[in-house]
Write a protein that holds these residues in place. Structure first.
Motif, PDB file in Angstrom:
ATOM      1  N   LYS A   1       0.840  -1.199   0.000  1.00  0.00           N
ATOM      2  CA  LYS A   1       0.000   0.000   0.000  1.00  0.00           C
ATOM      3  C   LYS A   1       0.875   1.248   0.000  1.00  0.00           C
ATOM      4  O   LYS A   1       0.588   2.228  -0.691  1.00  0.00           O
ATOM      5  CB  LYS A   1      -0.939   0.000   1.214  1.00  0.00           C
ATOM      6  CG  LYS A   1      -2.012  -1.055   1.142  1.00  0.00           C
ATOM      7  CD  LYS A   1      -2.864  -1.061   2.390  1.00  0.00           C
ATOM      8  CE  LYS A   1      -3.848  -2.216   2.354  1.00  0.00           C
ATOM      9  NZ  LYS A   1      -4.622  -2.323   3.589  1.00  0.00           N
ATOM     10  N   ALA A   2       1.951   1.219   0.785  1.00  0.00           N
ATOM     11  CA  ALA A   2       2.876   2.354   0.833  1.00  0.00           C
ATOM     12  C   ALA A   2       3.525   2.575  -0.530  1.00  0.00           C
ATOM     13  O   ALA A   2       3.704   3.717  -0.961  1.00  0.00           O
ATOM     14  CB  ALA A   2       3.940   2.119   1.907  1.00  0.00           C
ATOM     15  N   CYS A   3       3.857   1.503  -1.213  1.00  0.00           N
ATOM     16  CA  CYS A   3       4.448   1.613  -2.555  1.00  0.00           C
ATOM     17  C   CYS A   3       3.485   2.299  -3.514  1.00  0.00           C
ATOM     18  O   CYS A   3       3.904   3.132  -4.329  1.00  0.00           O
ATOM     19  CB  CYS A   3       4.829   0.231  -3.089  1.00  0.00           C
ATOM     20  SG  CYS A   3       6.273  -0.486  -2.297  1.00  0.00           S
ATOM     21  N   ASP A   4       2.207   1.983  -3.407  1.00  0.00           N
ATOM     22  CA  ASP A   4       1.195   2.636  -4.249  1.00  0.00           C
ATOM     23  C   ASP A   4       1.159   4.139  -3.969  1.00  0.00           C
ATOM     24  O   ASP A   4       1.102   4.944  -4.893  1.00  0.00           O
ATOM     25  CB  ASP A   4      -0.187   2.027  -4.011  1.00  0.00           C
ATOM     26  CG  ASP A   4      -0.341   0.641  -4.602  1.00  0.00           C
ATOM     27  OD1 ASP A   4       0.424   0.294  -5.533  1.00  0.00           O
ATOM     28  OD2 ASP A   4      -1.227  -0.097  -4.137  1.00  0.00           O
ATOM     29  N   ILE A   5       1.204   4.505  -2.695  1.00  0.00           N
ATOM     30  CA  ILE A   5       1.198   5.922  -2.315  1.00  0.00           C
ATOM     31  C   ILE A   5       2.432   6.624  -2.876  1.00  0.00           C
ATOM     32  O   ILE A   5       2.339   7.717  -3.440  1.00  0.00           O
ATOM     33  CB  ILE A   5       1.144   6.070  -0.774  1.00  0.00           C
ATOM     34  CG1 ILE A   5      -0.210   5.592  -0.243  1.00  0.00           C
ATOM     35  CG2 ILE A   5       1.424   7.512  -0.345  1.00  0.00           C
ATOM     36  CD1 ILE A   5      -0.275   5.417   1.263  1.00  0.00           C
ATOM     37  N   LEU A   6       3.583   5.984  -2.747  1.00  0.00           N
ATOM     38  CA  LEU A   6       4.829   6.584  -3.229  1.00  0.00           C
ATOM     39  C   LEU A   6       4.835   6.720  -4.748  1.00  0.00           C
ATOM     40  O   LEU A   6       5.275   7.739  -5.283  1.00  0.00           O
ATOM     41  CB  LEU A   6       6.022   5.760  -2.745  1.00  0.00           C
ATOM     42  CG  LEU A   6       6.265   5.816  -1.243  1.00  0.00           C
ATOM     43  CD1 LEU A   6       7.228   4.709  -0.812  1.00  0.00           C
ATOM     44  CD2 LEU A   6       6.801   7.177  -0.833  1.00  0.00           C
ATOM     45  N   ARG A   7       4.345   5.708  -5.452  1.00  0.00           N
ATOM     46  CA  ARG A   7       4.297   5.786  -6.916  1.00  0.00           C
ATOM     47  C   ARG A   7       3.359   6.905  -7.373  1.00  0.00           C
ATOM     48  O   ARG A   7       3.676   7.634  -8.306  1.00  0.00           O
ATOM     49  CB  ARG A   7       3.851   4.453  -7.522  1.00  0.00           C
ATOM     50  CG  ARG A   7       4.861   3.338  -7.391  1.00  0.00           C
ATOM     51  CD  ARG A   7       6.093   3.610  -8.184  1.00  0.00           C
ATOM     52  NE  ARG A   7       5.751   3.522  -9.602  1.00  0.00           N
ATOM     53  CZ  ARG A   7       6.622   3.463 -10.569  1.00  0.00           C
ATOM     54  NH1 ARG A   7       7.890   3.486 -10.313  1.00  0.00           N
ATOM     55  NH2 ARG A   7       6.228   3.390 -11.815  1.00  0.00           N
ATOM     56  N   LYS A   8       2.237   7.062  -6.699  1.00  0.00           N
ATOM     57  CA  LYS A   8       1.301   8.139  -7.036  1.00  0.00           C
ATOM     58  C   LYS A   8       1.916   9.506  -6.760  1.00  0.00           C
ATOM     59  O   LYS A   8       1.551  10.494  -7.400  1.00  0.00           O
ATOM     60  CB  LYS A   8      -0.015   7.968  -6.279  1.00  0.00           C
ATOM     61  CG  LYS A   8      -0.851   6.826  -6.814  1.00  0.00           C
ATOM     62  CD  LYS A   8      -2.100   6.596  -6.009  1.00  0.00           C
ATOM     63  CE  LYS A   8      -2.822   5.369  -6.544  1.00  0.00           C
ATOM     64  NZ  LYS A   8      -3.903   4.919  -5.662  1.00  0.00           N
ATOM     65  N   ALA A   9       2.842   9.561  -5.802  1.00  0.00           N
ATOM     66  CA  ALA A   9       3.544  10.806  -5.479  1.00  0.00           C
ATOM     67  C   ALA A   9       4.783  10.991  -6.362  1.00  0.00           C
ATOM     68  O   ALA A   9       5.618  11.841  -6.092  1.00  0.00           O
ATOM     69  CB  ALA A   9       3.933  10.820  -4.005  1.00  0.00           C
ATOM     70  N   GLU A  10       4.908  10.153  -7.394  1.00  0.00           N
ATOM     71  CA  GLU A  10       5.947  10.240  -8.416  1.00  0.00           C
ATOM     72  C   GLU A  10       7.349   9.874  -7.941  1.00  0.00           C
ATOM     73  O   GLU A  10       8.345  10.389  -8.454  1.00  0.00           O
ATOM     74  CB  GLU A  10       5.927  11.618  -9.083  1.00  0.00           C
ATOM     75  CG  GLU A  10       4.597  11.892  -9.772  1.00  0.00           C
ATOM     76  CD  GLU A  10       4.532  13.249 -10.436  1.00  0.00           C
ATOM     77  OE1 GLU A  10       5.505  14.024 -10.345  1.00  0.00           O
ATOM     78  OE2 GLU A  10       3.488  13.525 -11.051  1.00  0.00           O
ATOM     79  N   PHE A  11       7.444   8.967  -6.971  1.00  0.00           N
ATOM     80  CA  PHE A  11       8.736   8.392  -6.622  1.00  0.00           C
ATOM     81  C   PHE A  11       9.051   7.358  -7.700  1.00  0.00           C
ATOM     82  O   PHE A  11       8.195   6.562  -8.076  1.00  0.00           O
ATOM     83  CB  PHE A  11       8.687   7.749  -5.235  1.00  0.00           C
ATOM     84  CG  PHE A  11       8.725   8.758  -4.117  1.00  0.00           C
ATOM     85  CD1 PHE A  11       9.905   9.015  -3.445  1.00  0.00           C
ATOM     86  CD2 PHE A  11       7.591   9.467  -3.766  1.00  0.00           C
ATOM     87  CE1 PHE A  11       9.946   9.960  -2.431  1.00  0.00           C
ATOM     88  CE2 PHE A  11       7.615  10.409  -2.759  1.00  0.00           C
ATOM     89  CZ  PHE A  11       8.803  10.662  -2.083  1.00  0.00           C
ATOM     90  N   THR A  12      10.261   7.380  -8.215  1.00  0.00           N
ATOM     91  CA  THR A  12      10.560   6.607  -9.428  1.00  0.00           C
ATOM     92  C   THR A  12      11.221   5.248  -9.191  1.00  0.00           C
ATOM     93  O   THR A  12      11.155   4.390 -10.055  1.00  0.00           O
ATOM     94  CB  THR A  12      11.463   7.426 -10.361  1.00  0.00           C
ATOM     95  OG1 THR A  12      12.680   7.752  -9.674  1.00  0.00           O
ATOM     96  CG2 THR A  12      10.767   8.691 -10.821  1.00  0.00           C
ATOM     97  N   GLN A  13      11.881   5.060  -8.046  1.00  0.00           N
ATOM     98  CA  GLN A  13      12.621   3.814  -7.821  1.00  0.00           C
ATOM     99  C   GLN A  13      12.149   3.121  -6.540  1.00  0.00           C
ATOM    100  O   GLN A  13      12.927   2.884  -5.627  1.00  0.00           O
ATOM    101  CB  GLN A  13      14.123   4.095  -7.749  1.00  0.00           C
ATOM    102  CG  GLN A  13      14.688   4.648  -9.039  1.00  0.00           C
ATOM    103  CD  GLN A  13      16.190   4.806  -8.955  1.00  0.00           C
ATOM    104  OE1 GLN A  13      16.896   3.871  -8.557  1.00  0.00           O
ATOM    105  NE2 GLN A  13      16.684   5.959  -9.328  1.00  0.00           N
TER     106      GLN A  13
END
Length: 137
Positions: A104-116
């Motif tokens: 779930k945290a990864c989804d939040i980070l990807r939506k916030a445009e974290f790339t790696q």
């Protein structure tokens, strides 16, 4: 046809098992994020200087965490994203206890445009099972 009717439960079980076996090959990971095993995670930390982000609650984190892990509970991740801004284009390894909250945290980070962004497959349970070091407190 009678065979199918008499064995529908077994056929369903066999099909479901087959799908579960091949699903990981088609699914990259949580929200398009790679799921890394412990060996791959260690390589990412050591070779790419990845930030380890632990999204478990305070008590779980205090009970033992990966060395140098940054602790931001999943419930507070959205409001604390600014703390991670300098890692937007750098490797992140996200972990929780079993891998569900970190997904779930990864989804939040990807939506916030974290790339790696990377998810530790199996979380701390897998880390401990591999007898890898943890810090308590």
């Amino acid at each position: 046809m009678e065979f199918i009717r008499n064995n529908i439960l077994l056929i369903g079980l066999a099909l479901g098992s087959g799908i579960m076996l091949i699903l990981p090959a088609f699914k990259k990971g949580a929200g398009g994020v790679p799921n890394l095993g412990t060996t791959e995670a260690i390589n990412l930390i050591n070779r790419n200087h990845a930030l380890v982000l632990d999204v478990r609650d305070d008590a779980e984190f205090a009970g033992g965490h990966i060395v140098d892990a940054k602790h931001i509970p999943l419930a507070k991740l959205g409001e604390r994203l600014k703390e991670l801004a300098k890692y937007k284009d750098k490797p992140l390894l996200v972990n929780c206890q079993r891998g569900v909250r970190s997904a779930k945290a990864c989804d939040i980070l990807r939506k916030a445009e974290f790339t790696q962004v990377n998810n530790l497959q199996g979380g701390m349970d897998a880390w401990l099972a591999a007898k890898l070091p943890v810090v308590k407190g």
